[in-house]
Write a protein that holds these residues in place. Structure first.
Motif, PDB file in Angstrom:
ATOM      1  N   ARG A 130       0.836  -1.202   0.000  1.00 34.99           N
ATOM      2  CA  ARG A 130       0.000   0.000   0.000  1.00 34.99           C
ATOM      3  C   ARG A 130       0.874   1.256   0.000  1.00 34.99           C
ATOM      4  O   ARG A 130       0.624   2.215  -0.720  1.00 34.99           O
ATOM      5  N   THR A 134       1.136   4.285  -2.837  1.00 35.47           N
ATOM      6  CA  THR A 134       0.916   5.687  -2.464  1.00 35.47           C
ATOM      7  C   THR A 134       2.132   6.531  -2.823  1.00 35.47           C
ATOM      8  O   THR A 134       1.997   7.641  -3.348  1.00 35.47           O
ATOM      9  N   ARG A 185      -6.569   6.692  -1.999  1.00 39.90           N
ATOM     10  CA  ARG A 185      -7.250   6.382  -0.730  1.00 39.90           C
ATOM     11  C   ARG A 185      -8.563   5.651  -0.968  1.00 39.90           C
ATOM     12  O   ARG A 185      -8.906   4.729  -0.233  1.00 39.90           O
ATOM     13  N   LEU A 186      -9.321   6.076  -1.996  1.00 35.09           N
ATOM     14  CA  LEU A 186     -10.579   5.397  -2.300  1.00 35.09           C
ATOM     15  C   LEU A 186     -10.344   3.941  -2.678  1.00 35.09           C
ATOM     16  O   LEU A 186     -11.057   3.037  -2.221  1.00 35.09           O
ATOM     17  N   ALA A 188      -7.740   2.142  -1.876  1.00 31.96           N
ATOM     18  CA  ALA A 188      -7.221   1.443  -0.706  1.00 31.96           C
ATOM     19  C   ALA A 188      -8.367   1.045   0.225  1.00 31.96           C
ATOM     20  O   ALA A 188      -8.394  -0.083   0.733  1.00 31.96           O
ATOM     21  N   ARG A 189      -9.309   1.941   0.438  1.00 31.53           N
ATOM     22  CA  ARG A 189     -10.461   1.613   1.307  1.00 31.53           C
ATOM     23  C   ARG A 189     -11.328   0.540   0.700  1.00 31.53           C
ATOM     24  O   ARG A 189     -11.808  -0.355   1.385  1.00 31.53           O
ATOM     25  N   ARG A 190     -11.532   0.621  -0.620  1.00 30.42           N
ATOM     26  CA  ARG A 190     -12.364  -0.384  -1.285  1.00 30.42           C
ATOM     27  C   ARG A 190     -11.723  -1.763  -1.199  1.00 30.42           C
ATOM     28  O   ARG A 190     -12.406  -2.750  -0.953  1.00 30.42           O
ATOM     29  N   SER A 191     -10.395  -1.825  -1.396  1.00 29.08           N
ATOM     30  CA  SER A 191      -9.723  -3.128  -1.355  1.00 29.08           C
ATOM     31  C   SER A 191      -9.693  -3.700   0.063  1.00 29.08           C
ATOM     32  O   SER A 191      -9.654  -4.906   0.260  1.00 29.08           O
ATOM     33  N   CYS A 192      -9.747  -2.826   1.093  1.00 32.30           N
ATOM     34  CA  CYS A 192      -9.801  -3.306   2.475  1.00 32.30           C
ATOM     35  C   CYS A 192     -11.142  -3.937   2.800  1.00 32.30           C
ATOM     36  O   CYS A 192     -11.225  -4.862   3.600  1.00 32.30           O
ATOM     37  N   HIS A 193     -12.216  -3.428   2.165  1.00 31.86           N
ATOM     38  CA  HIS A 193     -13.563  -3.925   2.458  1.00 31.86           C
ATOM     39  C   HIS A 193     -13.918  -5.146   1.630  1.00 31.86           C
ATOM     40  O   HIS A 193     -14.922  -5.791   1.892  1.00 31.86           O
TER      41      HIS A 193
END
Length: 194
Positions: A130, A134, A185-186, A188-193
């Motif tokens: 990650r 970034t 960031r979007l 990264a958040r999507r891949s975390c969920h």
């Protein structure tokens, strides 16, 4: 991929010149582009040497490290996966500071060291972490305060106001950096969920 695109353009352009009987135009452009490239290198070299020298002095004197320390609080927010006081943060900060001066070529060694350092703490060695992604986004779209190369090119072509592009460059790189980091960031958040 870029090499293939440029090769395609060269082949199509050459083929078009041959088919339309304009071989002398092709020959003239080949010779003129070689001369123009040489002239550009000769005129850009002193400016690049000056700024690379200034950056080297800033690095040796510790000024670059002080700038890096100033932006480290922001970096710790952008790179929460990197342990505090890890060497990769100082390489990333140095890369950003040098890029702000419009010296991408001088920033490259810091970028390579940052990526190597980030790879050492990467738990999955065959996939970019990650933080690596970034950093790549930040490095590619980084804010440029002094567009040294563009100013040099404008001076070379006798612009009436070579520095007139500075404000536009600051705006463009600021928006591209903000946009790139938001998308990063979007994703990264999507891949975390998922």
């Amino acid at each position: 991929m870029i090499n293939k695109i440029w090769a395609f353009f060269i082949v199509v352009g050459s083929f078009f010149c041959i088919m339309t009987g304009k071989i002398e135009v092709l020959n003239n452009e080949i010779l003129n582009s070689a001369k123009n490239s040489f002239d550009m290198v000769i005129q850009l070299f002193p400016v690049m040497a000056l700024w690379l020298g200034i950056m080297n002095i800033a690095s040796v004197s510790g000024l670059l490290a002080k700038f890096a320390h100033m932006i480290s609080p922001v970096l710790s927010k952008l790179f929460p996966e990197i342990p505090k006081n890890h060497e990769s943060l100082s390489y990333i900060a140095s890369n950003i500071v040098v890029n702000m001066a419009g010296l991408g070529s001088a920033a490259t060694p810091f970028g390579l060291k940052a990526m190597k350092s980030l790879q050492e703490i990467n738990p999955n060695k065959d996939t970019a972490s990650r933080s690596m992604i970034t950093f790549l986004v930040l490095n590619t779209s980084g804010v440029t305060l002094i567009p040294t190369t563009i100013i040099s090119l404008r001076m070379m072509y006798h612009s009436m106001d070579p520095t007139g592009i500075v404000f536009a460059c600051i705006l463009a790189t600021t928006f591209s950096t903000i946009g790139g980091l938001l998308i990063d960031r979007l994703i990264a958040r999507r891949s975390c969920h998922v």
